[in-house]
Each structure stands twice: as C-alpha cells, then as structure tokens.
Design a protein around this motif. Structure first.
Motif, PDB file in Angstrom:
ATOM      1  N   LEU A  65     -49.069  88.992 -50.382  1.00  0.00           N
ATOM      2  CA  LEU A  65     -48.935  89.941 -49.270  1.00  0.00           C
ATOM      3  C   LEU A  65     -50.115  90.907 -49.214  1.00  0.00           C
ATOM      4  O   LEU A  65     -50.723  91.237 -50.231  1.00  0.00           O
ATOM      5  N   GLY A  82     -51.172  96.581 -46.606  1.00  0.00           N
ATOM      6  CA  GLY A  82     -51.598  97.008 -45.277  1.00  0.00           C
ATOM      7  C   GLY A  82     -51.999  98.467 -45.188  1.00  0.00           C
ATOM      8  O   GLY A  82     -52.976  98.808 -44.501  1.00  0.00           O
ATOM      9  N   THR A  89     -35.091  94.477 -36.673  1.00  0.00           N
ATOM     10  CA  THR A  89     -35.991  94.924 -37.744  1.00  0.00           C
ATOM     11  C   THR A  89     -36.075  93.879 -38.849  1.00  0.00           C
ATOM     12  O   THR A  89     -37.163  93.534 -39.333  1.00  0.00           O
ATOM     13  N   ASN A 115     -38.029  90.796 -37.660  1.00  0.00           N
ATOM     14  CA  ASN A 115     -39.476  91.022 -37.584  1.00  0.00           C
ATOM     15  C   ASN A 115     -40.127  90.943 -38.960  1.00  0.00           C
ATOM     16  O   ASN A 115     -41.215  90.362 -39.120  1.00  0.00           O
ATOM     17  N   ILE A 116     -39.473  91.534 -39.956  1.00  0.00           N
ATOM     18  CA  ILE A 116     -40.029  91.500 -41.314  1.00  0.00           C
ATOM     19  C   ILE A 116     -40.059  90.082 -41.851  1.00  0.00           C
ATOM     20  O   ILE A 116     -41.067  89.626 -42.409  1.00  0.00           O
ATOM     21  N   TYR A 133     -40.054  87.312 -40.112  1.00  0.00           N
ATOM     22  CA  TYR A 133     -41.014  86.520 -39.334  1.00  0.00           C
ATOM     23  C   TYR A 133     -42.450  86.778 -39.798  1.00  0.00           C
ATOM     24  O   TYR A 133     -43.267  85.859 -39.906  1.00  0.00           O
ATOM     25  N   SER A 134     -42.751  88.047 -40.098  1.00  0.00           N
ATOM     26  CA  SER A 134     -44.107  88.363 -40.551  1.00  0.00           C
ATOM     27  C   SER A 134     -44.409  87.689 -41.883  1.00  0.00           C
ATOM     28  O   SER A 134     -45.522  87.215 -42.116  1.00  0.00           O
ATOM     29  N   ARG A 135     -43.415  87.650 -42.790  1.00  0.00           N
ATOM     30  CA  ARG A 135     -43.616  86.965 -44.071  1.00  0.00           C
ATOM     31  C   ARG A 135     -43.821  85.462 -43.861  1.00  0.00           C
ATOM     32  O   ARG A 135     -44.674  84.837 -44.500  1.00  0.00           O
ATOM     33  N   LYS A 136     -43.028  84.912 -42.968  1.00  0.00           N
ATOM     34  CA  LYS A 136     -43.131  83.473 -42.709  1.00  0.00           C
ATOM     35  C   LYS A 136     -44.467  83.129 -42.052  1.00  0.00           C
ATOM     36  O   LYS A 136     -45.123  82.146 -42.415  1.00  0.00           O
ATOM     37  N   LYS A 137     -44.878  83.941 -41.088  1.00  0.00           N
ATOM     38  CA  LYS A 137     -46.145  83.698 -40.391  1.00  0.00           C
ATOM     39  C   LYS A 137     -47.327  83.822 -41.342  1.00  0.00           C
ATOM     40  O   LYS A 137     -48.340  83.113 -41.192  1.00  0.00           O
ATOM     41  N   ASP A 138     -47.197  84.673 -42.333  1.00  0.00           N
ATOM     42  CA  ASP A 138     -48.260  84.885 -43.317  1.00  0.00           C
ATOM     43  C   ASP A 138     -48.309  83.776 -44.364  1.00  0.00           C
ATOM     44  O   ASP A 138     -49.165  83.791 -45.242  1.00  0.00           O
ATOM     45  N   GLN A 195     -45.982  83.098 -46.630  1.00  0.00           N
ATOM     46  CA  GLN A 195     -45.371  83.461 -47.907  1.00  0.00           C
ATOM     47  C   GLN A 195     -44.182  82.583 -48.263  1.00  0.00           C
ATOM     48  O   GLN A 195     -43.815  82.482 -49.443  1.00  0.00           O
TER      49      GLN A 195
END
Length: 490
Positions: free
Chosen positions: A375, A378, A436, A439-440, A442-447, A449
């Motif tokens: 991760l 940020g 919420t 979104n969290i 999805y961001s992990r999956k898109k990255d 992880q």
C-alpha cells in the motif's frame, strides 16, 4: 449446436476463474523434493520387499512386486497432492512429517505387528496430522496406512480392520476441529473406550484377559491390553504435539488459542506501551472475525493474527497517531516525508523481529507484512509533493508482500475500514457506511492488493456486509445523564 456447447463451457470456465483466483502454492526446493521422493521410494520398498523373498521367484512374483511397489509410490504421491490441495502454503518440513509418519508406521507393521494392535500404530499419527494439517490430509493418510500392509500374513481381520477405519476416521475428523488440550485429553480417553466396546461387541468376550497375563500391555489380540496401550500412546502423543508444532511449524487450534491469550508478554506490552494501537487492534479483531466467519475462513487464525499484526509499533509507539495525546506529533518536528515513511515501514520490519524473537509461527508472522501489502503511504507522499520533492512513488509504498491468504487480506480490509468507520458521524446511514466500506475495498482491489488472496467476488460482498453489521453494533448512542452536586445517579 457443438459451437454453442463449447461457448457455454468457456463462459462457465471464465466465470469460475473470475470468482476464485488460482492460488499459487509455495515452491519447494529441488533438494527437498528429492529427499521427499527418496523417502517415498523407501516406503514403497519396505511395503513390498517381502514379495521378493518368495522362493523360487518367477516372473509373476516380480510383476506382483512391481505392481505393489508402484501402487505404494503413487499412493504416497497422491497423499502429498492432497496435503497441498488442502494447504496450499504447506512447507517441505510438513510434507516430510507426513511421509515420515507413514514410513514409521510401515516399519512398525513389520517389526511390531505381532505385539501391537494396528489401532495403536495408525490412530496416534492420524491425530498429529489432523491437528496440524487438517482432516482431509489425515483421512488420506489413514487410507494409505490402513490398506497397505508390508506383510499380508499379519494383516488385521475384517472386524478389527473395520474398527480401525472407523476410529481413525473419527480422530481425523474431530482432531482437525479440536480447539484446546482438554478436548484432546477427552479424546484420548473416550476413543480407547469406544474401541474396547466395539471390539468386545464384534470380536467376542473371549479376547479379554485383563491382567491375567504378565505382559498384557504388549499382548496383541487381547482387547483390554490393546485399548489400554492405545490410550497410553495417545496420551504421549498429546504430550509431544507441542514439540511437533515447534519442529515442523504446525499450527494447531490449541496453539492459536494459547497465542491469543491477552496475558501473553508481547500482547501485554502492546496494551501498556501502545494503548491506542491495542484498542485499534481489538476493533480490527471484531471486524475481521465477523468477516471470516461470514465466508467460512479460519476464525482462530485471523483472531490471533490480528492481535499480533501491529506489534512492530512497540519500537516507537508515539510516532503513531493513535498513541499520541494531541500535544505534539514527532512527524511534524521531523518535517521529512521520506524519513516519516521509513518510520512507517519500520513498524513492519520491527514487527517481524518481534515475531522471530518471540518464536511466533510463520502463519501468524505473515499477518505483519501482509496486512499492509504494498500500500501507498498516501499522506506522506502528498506531503512530499507539496514540498516539491521529486521522488518515485516506490519509496512511499510498503515492501509487501501483498496478502497471500484470505485471512491476511481480510485483515488488510478491516485495517483500512476501521478508522474510516470510527470517524463517521453517529447519524450516518447504513447506505453511507456501506459506500465508505465499498470505496476502501475497491481501492485495495484496484491497487492489486487482493490479487493473490484467493478472495472471490461473492466473498468480498459478504465481507462488506459483515463490516457494516459490526459498524451498526458499535455506533450505539448513550444517554446523556443529568449531573447533580453529589454526582449520585444511576
């Protein structure tokens, strides 16, 4: 019509692949593979060599030996494949334990078959395997150990063979679910009693001699001595299971519950020296445990792993926001985003050092780096950009690896969602909380992880719902009590 059938098959294949990613097994070195193969060959030789002692020896006897040799060798290979299928992260040491126990049983059949009951030879190793590697692996081991006899002349009779299969299957199934040593002790008492009664019913009362024979403990065929010896060997097996855990890296349910004791020195230190991190850990435990229960994962594993995932913060507790009292932030005084990022990475590196020092099992230590994966830090990356520092994003990412199991992936998601959910307004709606969470995740999956975690889309949906359920439980309101001069109210 054939084209339509082929298209449908391709569709279902792609759908299944999209739902459950292929899990990558741990690679085993060539030397370990060679040693394992040689032990399998040795098992095959011991299990079949007596077929070559027939005199005179003819072609048919050689063919019979070759068939038996090949059968045992293939069976050993199937056993290893089953163990890898049930435990993709199984190590070479654990595979070596499985086949070594099989080798020991085959040798015992040759040397002790006339003095020890087959139950005493097969059931105790089945208990070790079921405790450390699961019921399916134990059942496969029992099948091979029960059906392959090096000397057919001393094989168990039909009734005893049936009792052997039933008792060893019960041990394999129950052993994988036993959660503490007390239950193991109960099993070591009740199973011999059950085998005694079964033999008494199926094989007759004339086989019970009790203590009439001076050597009753080593009298094969005497129901009482066979059951007593089984109880004694199982008790010794329970005593030696912790040694097997240490040598072969086994992680039993009982061991997990012992490690989850909050009075353990490392956990106690965390609660005293980093109380904010400790409270954060307990909240994450609630989220992760509920999600794991929802998808049918290993609850004991994630509960224990969650307790230890942030122990690395003990090296500098005040550098993490949850342990600060609000007066000052060391990162502000440092005023160097790159060094601040190094401090964050250090909590992973130091955590692994704590794990080695406290001899935590590898499966628990894996939670320390994998809950952060790769991760991006940020906040400090943004600080560096504000300072116009021209630096690669790589230096603001954790070293990883990304989660390699469902449990470590769930902990990563719980870690990300915990702070966001706790910061939400108490009047927020369920829809806002779910958004919420989504979104969290999805961001992990898109990255990327979750790429190696083996989590399916359906399981991710269940994880979202479970996080929402936990949030709904912890956001309850409190009554504002009236105050009085003497502050006596209820």
């Amino acid at each position: 019509m054939q084209n339509i059938t082929t298209t449908i098959k391709k569709f279902f294949y792609l759908w299944s692949r999209s739902q459950v990613p292929v899990k990558k097994p741990i690679k085993i070195s060539r030397i370990d593979n060679l040693i394992i193969f040689l032990v399998c060959v040795l098992i095959s030789i011991i299990s079949s060599y007596k077929l070559l002692l027939i005199s005179p020896l003819n072609i048919q006897d050689i063919f019979s030996w070759l068939l038996t040799f090949t059968e045992i060798l293939i069976s050993s290979g199937v056993l290893i494949l089953v163990s890898k299928k049930e435990n993709p992260t199984i190590s070479s040491r654990q595979i070596f334990l499985i086949i070594t126990l099989l080798l020991a049983v085959q040798v015992a059949k040759l040397t002790l078959a006339s003095t020890i009951s087959p139950l005493s030879m097969i059931i105790p190793p089945a208990l070790i395997i079921s405790q450390g590697m699961g019921s399916i692996t134990a059942l496969a081991w029992v099948s091979i150990a029960s059906f392959s006899w090096p000397d057919p002349a001393v094989a168990a009779n039909n009734n005893l063979f049936f009792i052997l299969l039933v008792c060893s299957s019960v041990v394999s199934l129950i052993g994988g679910r036993i959660r503490n040593r007390a239950q193991l002790l109960q099993l070591s008492i009740f199973l011999p009693i059950g085998s005694f009664l079964s033999q008494w019913i199926l094989m007759g009362k004339d086989k019970i001699f009790f203590i009439n024979n001076q050597d009753f403990v080593l009298t094969n065929g005497d129901i009482f001595s066979d059951s007593l010896l089984l109880a004694i060997i199982m008790l010794f097996t329970i005593l030696f299971i912790p040694i097997f855990e240490s040598i072969f890296g086994l992680l039993t349910k009982a061991r997990l519950l012992e490690l989850a004791d909050k009075e353990k020195p490392l956990i106690r230190r965390l609660s005293l020296e980093a109380p904010g991190t400790f409270e954060h850990t307990l909240l994450i435990c609630g989220l992760a445990e509920e999600a794991t229960r929802m998808i049918g994962g290993d609850i004991d594993l994630i509960k224990t792993g969650a307790l230890y995932h942030d122990v690395g913060k003990l090296h500098a507790p005040n550098w993490f926001i949850e342990n600060q009292d609000g007066s000052k932030n060391p990162h502000d005084e440092l005023d160097d985003p790159i060094k601040s990022a190094e401090v964050l990475q250090a909590h992973v590196d130091e955590g692994l050092k704590f794990a080695r020092k406290n001899r935590l099992p590898k499966q628990i230590a894996n939670f320390i780096p994998e809950h952060q994966g790769t991760l991006k830090m940020g906040y400090f990356f943004q600080k560096a950009k504000e300072k116009n520092i021209d630096i690669n994003e790589y230096y603001f990412r954790y070293k990883g690896p990304i989660p390699q199991s469902k449990e470590t992936a769930i902990l990563m998601l719980a870690d990300g969602c915990e702070a966001a959910l706790r910061a939400m307004d108490i009047n927020a709606s369920d829809k806002e909380a779910l958004e919420t969470i989504s979104n969290i995740i999805y961001s992990r999956k898109k990255d990327g992880q979750l790429d190696d975690s083996n989590l399916s889309k359906g399981e991710i949906f269940l994880i979202k719902r479970s996080f929402l359920n936990v949030w709904k439980r912890i956001r309850h309101r409190r009554i504002q009590y009236p105050t009085s001069k003497n502050n006596t109210f209820s």
